[in-house]
Write a protein that holds these residues in place. Structure first.
Motif: not given
Length: 278
Positions: A29-39, A41-45, A63-66, A71-75
């Motif tokens: 709650a209250g945090k930056p979020i990005a949902v990733v899926q599949y492989n 590689w580089k943190g997922g799509g 991708r997740g790593d980028e 945004c270093p605090e991203i979940q």
């Protein structure tokens, strides 16, 4: 029934996958979020980004790593996999919960995706109007925008011209807007999820205006404002015209906006393309 007799709303859940993850894990709650899926590689799509992450420059093209670099605090919650395929069960179940709330307002409902649904509110609007003209205040449409004018001016014009019948369609849209305000409040109350909406006279227009004011807002499109909106609306915003064919259309006809496209007759379009496409 004429083109403007019907009142249609598109309900679009705001960053729905992120909202579902946040509800399942309150620590998000209250945090930056990005949902990733599949492989991985580089943190997922990335398939979904909430508004806090968007404000930090994170997009679905990353991708997740980028995203972490931006945004270093991203979940980055991950979509589960079953036998190598994405398992969307938890999102579908959450979508069904929302649909149950929507069904309590109208039986004419079309699920467009996990996080979108069209509602035909025509009968509900007509029922509200059976007892005469309702008094709608700006507070009744507190989270509502109107294309082409201020919401308060939209309402004033309806009542100033109430005896002429010129604003009957706008009155129906306003009543539809009040109903959608109730719907969105009920969705949040019953499920905890926030959503946006577009209210117009057909599905295509409701879809187009839904995205104009987000998150947790709604937009009404009066019929007289359609031409004005089309003048600056890129062709790619129309469903099925966002990809390769939309590019071909723009190049062939030397146009960029929907307002330019509507100047061509059906006959001219068929001559330029084929019967079905035209």
């Amino acid at each position: 029934m004429s083109n403007t007799d019907r009142i249609v709303a598109l309900i679009d859940m705001d960053c729905f996958y992120c909202q579902v993850e946040e509800k399942l894990d309150p620590n998000l709650a209250g945090k930056p979020i990005a949902v990733v899926q599949y492989n991985q590689w580089k943190g997922g799509g990335i398939i979904a980004v909430n508004y806090l992450a968007r404000d930090q420059g994170v997009t679905r093209q990353m991708r997740g790593d980028e995203a972490k670099e931006k945004c270093p605090e991203i979940q980055l919650p991950r979509v589960p996999q079953v036998r190598g395929k994405a398992d969307l069960t938890k999102y579908r179940e959450a979508g069904k919960q929302v649909a149950e709330v929507l069904k309590s307002f109208t039986n004419v409902l079309e699920r467009a995706s996990i996080d979108e649904a069209y509602l035909d509110l025509t009968e509900a609007v007509n029922t509200e109007l059976k007892n005469g003209m309702p008094i709608i205040s700006r507070e009744d449409l507190s989270n509502t925008y109107v294309v082409g004018c201020e919401t308060s001016d939209f309402l004033s014009n309806i009542y100033q011209n109430s005896n002429s019948g010129l604003c009957d369609d706008d009155l129906k849209l306003a009543v539809g807007g009040v109903i959608v305000e109730r719907i969105r409040a009920a969705v949040f109350r019953e499920t905890g999820f926030k959503c946006s909406a577009g209210i117009a006279h057909n599905k295509t227009l409701a879809k187009l205006v839904c995205s104009l004011h987000k998150p947790n807002k709604q937009t009404i499109l009066p019929q007289q404002a359609v031409r004005e909106m089309f003048a600056t609306l890129p062709i790619r915003k129309i469903k099925s015209l966002g990809g390769k064919f939309g590019h071909i259309l723009s190049e062939t006809l030397k146009i960029n906006y929907i307002g330019e496209l509507v100047k061509f007759s059906e006959k001219e379009l068929i001559q330029t393309f084929d019967d079905k496409t035209g």
